[in-house]
Design a protein around this motif. Structure first.
Motif, mmCIF file in Angstrom:
data_model
loop_
_atom_site.group_PDB
_atom_site.id
_atom_site.type_symbol
_atom_site.label_atom_id
_atom_site.label_comp_id
_atom_site.label_asym_id
_atom_site.label_seq_id
_atom_site.Cartn_x
_atom_site.Cartn_y
_atom_site.Cartn_z
ATOM 1 N N ILE A 1 0.841 -1.202 0.000
ATOM 2 C CA ILE A 1 0.000 0.000 0.000
ATOM 3 C C ILE A 1 0.878 1.256 0.000
ATOM 4 C CG2 ILE A 1 -1.766 1.263 1.273
ATOM 5 C CD1 ILE A 1 -2.773 -1.332 0.057
ATOM 6 N N HIS A 2 1.899 1.260 0.851
ATOM 7 C CA HIS A 2 2.797 2.433 0.941
ATOM 8 C C HIS A 2 3.510 2.682 -0.379
ATOM 9 C CE1 HIS A 2 5.544 5.277 2.770
ATOM 10 N NE2 HIS A 2 6.554 4.599 2.211
ATOM 11 N N ARG A 3 4.005 1.610 -0.991
ATOM 12 C CA ARG A 3 4.701 1.777 -2.275
ATOM 13 C C ARG A 3 3.748 2.283 -3.348
ATOM 14 N NH1 ARG A 3 9.240 -1.332 -3.395
ATOM 15 N NH2 ARG A 3 9.087 -0.340 -5.449
ATOM 16 N N HIS A 4 2.524 1.814 -3.309
ATOM 17 C CA HIS A 4 1.551 2.236 -4.314
ATOM 18 C C HIS A 4 1.229 3.725 -4.185
ATOM 19 C CE1 HIS A 4 -1.978 2.354 -6.852
ATOM 20 N NE2 HIS A 4 -2.706 2.785 -5.826
ATOM 21 N N THR A 5 1.111 4.239 -2.936
ATOM 22 C CA THR A 5 0.732 5.655 -2.752
ATOM 23 C C THR A 5 1.926 6.597 -2.875
ATOM 24 O OG1 THR A 5 0.996 5.353 -0.360
ATOM 25 C CG2 THR A 5 -1.221 5.118 -1.286
ATOM 26 N N GLU A 6 3.153 6.089 -2.683
ATOM 27 C CA GLU A 6 4.322 6.972 -2.706
ATOM 28 C C GLU A 6 5.051 6.954 -4.041
ATOM 29 O OE1 GLU A 6 5.187 9.080 -0.407
ATOM 30 O OE2 GLU A 6 3.584 8.465 0.946
ATOM 31 N N ASP A 7 5.123 5.778 -4.678
ATOM 32 C CA ASP A 7 5.882 5.670 -5.925
ATOM 33 C C ASP A 7 5.000 6.027 -7.119
ATOM 34 O OD1 ASP A 7 7.845 4.845 -4.297
ATOM 35 O OD2 ASP A 7 7.771 2.715 -4.875
ATOM 36 N N PRO A 8 5.594 6.557 -8.154
ATOM 37 C CA PRO A 8 4.782 6.930 -9.338
ATOM 38 C C PRO A 8 4.242 5.720 -10.095
ATOM 39 C CG PRO A 8 7.131 7.279 -9.740
ATOM 40 C CD PRO A 8 7.018 6.944 -8.284
ATOM 41 N N PHE A 9 4.929 4.571 -9.996
ATOM 42 C CA PHE A 9 4.474 3.379 -10.714
ATOM 43 C C PHE A 9 4.272 2.248 -9.723
ATOM 44 C CE2 PHE A 9 7.234 5.771 -13.598
ATOM 45 C CZ PHE A 9 6.327 6.071 -14.607
ATOM 46 N N SER A 10 3.243 1.472 -9.936
ATOM 47 C CA SER A 10 2.917 0.371 -9.034
ATOM 48 C C SER A 10 3.336 -0.947 -9.661
ATOM 49 C CB SER A 10 1.410 0.350 -8.742
ATOM 50 O OG SER A 10 1.090 -0.753 -7.934
ATOM 51 N N VAL A 11 3.878 -1.859 -8.820
ATOM 52 C CA VAL A 11 4.309 -3.168 -9.318
ATOM 53 C C VAL A 11 3.252 -4.245 -9.014
ATOM 54 C CG1 VAL A 11 6.736 -2.580 -9.089
ATOM 55 C CG2 VAL A 11 5.548 -3.604 -7.156
#
Length: 1130
Positions: A847-857
């Protein structure tokens, strides 16, 4: 001031103007219609210039051309009245015009009028002459104005008047500045030229003439003045300014600018100016009194206080009377006036109290001190008579009479000797009591006794200063001027118009006394002022002369503590009764570096041992051997040791090592070897030493350890039997295998080994091994603390995957500690708490990576499942670092994308009650609006299914991650967070885990089913693959029958299986979490044969097999517990 006529000439016509050539060599004047050029040196008329047909009124020398370089033609401007005079400022920017109507007009170089000054007399006071002050030291341009209102005035460039008008009592015709603006020359109808200060105070007459003076000018950079008159007379004068001054000890008063008196303290260099605003004629100073004679009065000043450094004077008395005198002297309560042969004593009120008439002209007078009102005067006459007069006594005392006239006098400090300089420039010194001529010296113009030393005087003459001490020859050095005082090492010298204090070292007379071994007299001279080198020389000479008192004082002056200690020790020895001067002198010679002389004296006085010690300390071993006793081993060892020390200091370390070893000084030898890194020599010394010599052996081991030779250091420690130091060596060098081996043999060192080993592992990010090491060392608290700190740091730095990993490690550590019965309940509680946190942070990382990074894996379905999982799993107190806003925002966004519009509405509604960061505000507001346009239901494809009761569960479940019907907890994939087709079952009472495994492992024939399930078990994972079957028809599964339950029950009813059911199960369908004690194993049955599930054997997390294999390929390890695929199983 007096004026001396240099030359005079007369022209046929009135002299209207005069101008000097800039270099002062020629003089040009306007006389009628002719110009006359004179040589200023002797008044020779060089040539008359003809060509003017009318009267010439003004002449000037051009300095930089006829016209301004910027102007091609002459500018003309009208004026309101006739212009009589003009003057340019120093910088040439402004021109002042004096007009017949009494107006002064100041204009710039373009002719524009800037300032207009109207004089009070108007047209009755024509401005006849003006001049700007040429001084560059003045802050403002000052204009001097002379008008026929018989006044002189001063103005600034702004037109502001400076001071008041000065009355002249004659009509001024010319005004000019003299000597760079210090004085003013004024001439006119009084038929003379007068000298004024720059403030307009009249000082005196330059020269009287027979007619009006129309012009006067000063020669550039000199004291010469030329005057031009109505009758054609040209007079050339030289102005001589006499020095008016007075001196008493260190106070010197002198006249400045003719009207001021400056009092200077010759020691402190302080100065004070007293403005008298009248011509100062005479000055006298004595102690705290200062007398100033003005033309019509005498002012008596006194100091404010008795402080020797006070420089503040105030008027004590005024004698309003005109006096004529050649010399003026002031005492405490009287003034003495000298007029040729007569001396008059006056009180400060002006009353004449006493008078003395001399036989001859008075040439010199000086106050020599005494009580107030009874001071003594020293008087020298032209006939050679020298008198002593007391101001309260009418009778003069004749001290002596010589044949030549007196020029200068001074008396010594004790009043026993008298120094006289006569008219033949001879300095004669007399004994006052016997009248005997002690000595005489030629080439003297002034003399002064030293006020601090009876036998010293100085005299000057012929450009030299002569200093004489006692009857010794004169010491001479160059000096310009006249000696007027001698105080200590300072000689006060008057040169031209200024007095200065010259610091003169008294070295020459001091050495004269030293040559005669007169140390105490030399010390008295040195106290007057000599250099540090002279003081040291005096100290050494006195020390060699055994005058320890004088030497001690001299060494104190130069702060030489070494020699002071020597003198102090000698004095102590003398107090104890030692009287051998040879021994004292030997010590002195040894301190001075005269070693051979000292050795001879030591031997002569019977102290050969002192000579041996001296030569040994000096590393002069060849000489030291001459003083060795008859084979004394102690002295020999001491000598060898000293020689080794010397070899070490002169950078011969190998020789020093050999000498130290031969002298038995093993520690020093080891230090040298260690400092130079000689490992071989250290090993050799260590092997030769006896094991009882612990200090050198320990030092050897220490150096070998520093020199990266741990093997040899270990050998040395073993030789000593120092096992603790050996353990520390292995730990410091990280030789863990040897340390562990030693720990096995000696368990008492276990803590000393495993604690540093665990710390080293933790520092190198090997936390699992560090935990084991801490645990093995019995340091469970440290193991937990390390992981807790790492966990907190990971959360604070938003590294949530690391936080999940560390929490999992913490939980396993707690589970390990829970094997202790005393801590079981507490540690199991922490185990479940940390396991729950690990699962939360592992999911929140996506969730954190999705909201902070421009691209989601991650796929939308994965983010959707994780968001639901977290919402259902979060406790009331949200763990640190986890944001409900991010979880709800992700859920709303992915629900909307996947068609779960109802859930998206619910998420947006929840967000409205939370604090939204600014960067999400716009997106959430937009989503809240757009979701209103969507249907109010969720997509059925997203609804989770319970694999136990086949019930479709709502997307938002108030009960959490359990079925709303059967309350069976859902099993989630640790990667996609889908609900896995697994059902947990429990064993009947009395069935052990080992028995359950043995029952499950029994294969049961199933004829009606083509079972193509395949279990792949390896060290990295336990994989259950259920392959499609050809025949799905068969008997009812006993386990499936156990899944039945009472519909609508509020309590969870677990699935409990018997031995029969276990025997019916296939090992391929069962996954087992083999928890270590005190936990029991967990059993799970797969209900879908067409889906493959993999369980990590370390953390027991479940994955879809394809997802797990991909993640292991990407990361090389389990994504949850980071167990490498090549590591052996638990």
């Amino acid at each position: 001031m007096r004026a001396v006529l240099t030359w005079r000439d007369k022209a046929e016509h009135c002299i209207n103007d005069i101008a000097f050539k800039p270099d002062g060599t020629q003089l040009i004047l306007a006389a009628g219609s002719r110009l006359l050029v004179y040589d200023t040196s002797d008044g020779t008329l060089l040539q008359p210039l003809k060509g003017h047909k009318d009267t010439v009124y003004c002449v000037a020398y051009a300095k930089d051309g006829l016209w301004s370089p910027e102007q091609k033609s002459v500018s003309k401007h009208k004026s309101s009245s006739k212009i009589i005079c003009c003057s340019w400022t120093n910088d040439g920017q402004y021109l002042a015009l004096g007009m017949f109507n009494g107006i002064i007009s100041i204009r710039n170089k373009n002719g524009e009028e800037k300032v207009k000054i109207e004089r009070p007399g108007g047209s009755l006071s024509p401005i006849w002459s003006i001049c700007w002050n040429p001084s560059r030291e003045e802050r403002n341009d000052i204009l001097a104005v002379a008008d026929w209102g018989q006044k002189v005035s001063f103005y600034q460039l702004s037109g502001k008047q400076i001071g008041k008008d000065r009355a002249l009592n004659f009509d001024p015709c010319c005004i000019s500045y003299f000597t760079k603006g210090e004085y003013i020359l004024l001439g006119g109808s009084d038929k003379q030229v007068s000298l004024f200060t720059k403030d307009g105070v009249r000082l005196g007459t330059v020269g009287e003439q027979n007619s009006w003076v129309w012009t006067c000018q000063a020669k550039p950079d000199s004291n010469y003045v030329v005057v031009g008159c109505q009758d054609g007379t040209i007079s050339f004068y030289q102005l001589i300014f006499s020095t008016v001054h007075g001196l008493y000890k260190d106070r010197y008063a002198y006249r400045d600018s003719m009207t001021d008196v400056i009092v200077q303290h010759l020691i402190t260099e302080q100065k004070v100016r007293i403005k008298c605003k009248e011509l100062v004629k005479k000055i006298a100073i004595y102690r705290n009194r200062l007398a100033i004679q003005l033309p019509e009065k005498i002012l008596i000043y006194e100091l404010y206080s008795e402080d020797l450094s006070d420089m503040h004077y105030r008027v004590k008395e005024k004698i309003i009377k005109k006096f004529e005198c050649n010399l003026l002297v002031v005492c405490a309560n009287h003034i003495i006036l000298c007029q040729e042969k007569r001396l008059q004593c006056l009180s400060f009120s002006g009353v004449k109290e006493r008078e003395w008439q001399m036989e001859s002209l008075i040439r010199y007078i000086k106050v020599i001190g005494g009580p107030p009102g009874r001071e003594g005067l020293l008087v020298g006459l032209k006939n050679g008579q020298i008198l002593k007069i007391f101001v309260d006594n009418l009778f003069a005392i004749v001290l002596l009479k010589q044949a030549t006239a007196v020029r200068c006098l001074d008396m010594s400090a004790s009043r026993k000797k008298l120094a006289v300089v006569d008219e033949n420039d001879t300095c004669l010194v007399y004994d006052i009591d016997t009248k005997e001529l002690l000595f005489q010296e030629p080439n003297a113009n002034s003399v002064a006794w030293n006020t601090q030393c009876e036998d010293m005087l100085c005299f000057s003459g012929g450009g030299y200063l002569n200093i004489k001490a006692s009857t010794f020859p004169v010491h001479r050095q160059k000096l310009q001027g006249f000696v007027v005082g001698y105080n200590g090492s300072k000689i006060f010298c008057l040169h031209v118009f200024s007095i200065s204090a010259v610091e003169v070292p008294q070295s020459a007379p001091m050495y004269q006394y030293l040559d005669r071994k007169l140390f105490k007299e030399a010390y008295q001279i040195a106290c007057l002022g000599v250099t540090d080198t002279d003081w040291r020389e005096l100290a050494m000479e006195a020390l060699e002369g055994l005058d320890f008192e004088t030497a001690k004082k001299a060494f104190i002056r130069v702060q030489d503590l070494r020699y002071l200690e020597l003198i102090s020790s000698i004095e102590e020895r003398k107090k104890r009764g030692e009287t051998n001067n040879d021994l004292f002198l030997a010590d002195v010679f040894s301190y001075q570096g005269k070693f051979h002389e000292a050795a001879k004296l030591y031997k002569r006085s019977g102290h050969e041992n002192l000579a041996l010690e001296m030569y040994t300390d000096l590393c002069m071993f060849e000489y030291a051997k001459d003083f060795l006793g008859s084979g004394d081993p102690k002295e020999t060892k001491m000598l060898i040791t000293k020689q080794a020390d010397w070899a070490r200091n002169i950078k011969e370390p190998k020789a020093a090592v050999e000498m130290y070893i031969s002298a038995g000084e093993h520690v020093k030898a080891i230090e040298i070897c260690g400092d130079h890194g000689w490992v071989d020599m250290l090993i050799d010394i260590a092997r030769k030493l006896d094991k009882a010599e612990r200090e050198p052996l320990l030092l050897c081991a220490t150096y070998l350890k520093k020199l990266d030779s741990p093997g040899y250091a270990a050998e040395t420690y073993l030789k000593m039997g120092d096992l603790k130091s050996l353990v520390q060596l292995h730990v410091e060098t990280q030789r863990w295998a040897e340390a562990f081996a030693l720990g096995e043999k000696h368990p008492e060192f276990k803590d000393d080994i495993y604690v540093p080993y665990a710390q080293w592992l933790a520092e190198n990010d090997r936390f699992e091994e560090a935990q084991k090491a801490f645990h093995k060392a019995g340091r469970q608290r440290e193991a937990v603390q390390v992981l807790e700190q790492l966990t907190n740091n990971a959360v604070a730095e938003s590294r949530f995957n690391d936080a999940a990993y560390y929490y999992w490690m913490l939980s396993m550590q707690c589970l390990d500690i829970a094997q202790d019965p005393a801590q079981k309940d507490t540690m199991l509680g922490k185990f479940y708490h940390f396991q729950r946190l690990a699962e939360l942070y592992h999911g929140y990382h996506a969730i954190h990576r999705h909201t902070e990074d421009p691209f989601s894996v991650h796929r939308p379905e994965t983010l959707f499942n994780i968001s639901r999982f977290l919402l259902h799993s979060l406790p009331k107190d949200t763990p640190s670092g986890i944001s409900k806003v991010k979880i709800l925002f992700t859920l709303a966004k992915q629900s909307k994308a996947l068609g779960a519009y109802r859930l998206a509405r619910h998420a947006y509604d929840k967000l409205r009650g939370l604090y939204i960061p600014a960067r999400f505000q716009k997106s959430i507001e937009l989503g809240t609006l757009t979701i209103r346009a969507k249907p109010f239901h969720d997509s059925e494809e997203l609804v989770p299914l319970c694999y136990r009761c086949s019930t479709n569960n709502p997307l938002l479940n108030n009960l959490g991650n359990v079925c709303i019907n059967c309350r069976q907890p859902f099993i989630f994939s640790a990667s996609s967070y889908d609900v896995l087709h697994l059902v947990e079952f429990y064993l009947e009472e009395g069935i052990t885990d080992e028995e359950a495994i043995s029952l499950i492992d029994l294969e049961v024939l199933r004829p009606k089913r083509d079972d193509r399930q395949l279990e792949i078990a390896n060290n990295s994972s336990q994989i259950l693959r259920l392959v499609e079957t050809k025949d799905s028809i068969g008997d009812e599964d006993p386990f499936t029958a156990k899944l039945s339950f009472e519909q609508g029950g509020s309590e969870f009813v677990p699935v409990v299986v018997s031995r029969l059911v276990l025997r019916s199960m296939s090992r391929r369908d069962v996954l087992i979490k083999r928890w270590p004690p005190p936990l029991r194993w967990q059993y799970f049955r797969s209900l879908l044969p067409d889906a493959s599930i993999t369980m990590c054997p370390s953390c027991f997390q479940m994955f879809h097999s394809e997802d797990y294999e991909l993640l292991v390929l990407q990361h090389g390890c389990c994504p949850y517990c980071r167990r490498c695929k090549d590591d052996p199983g638990p």
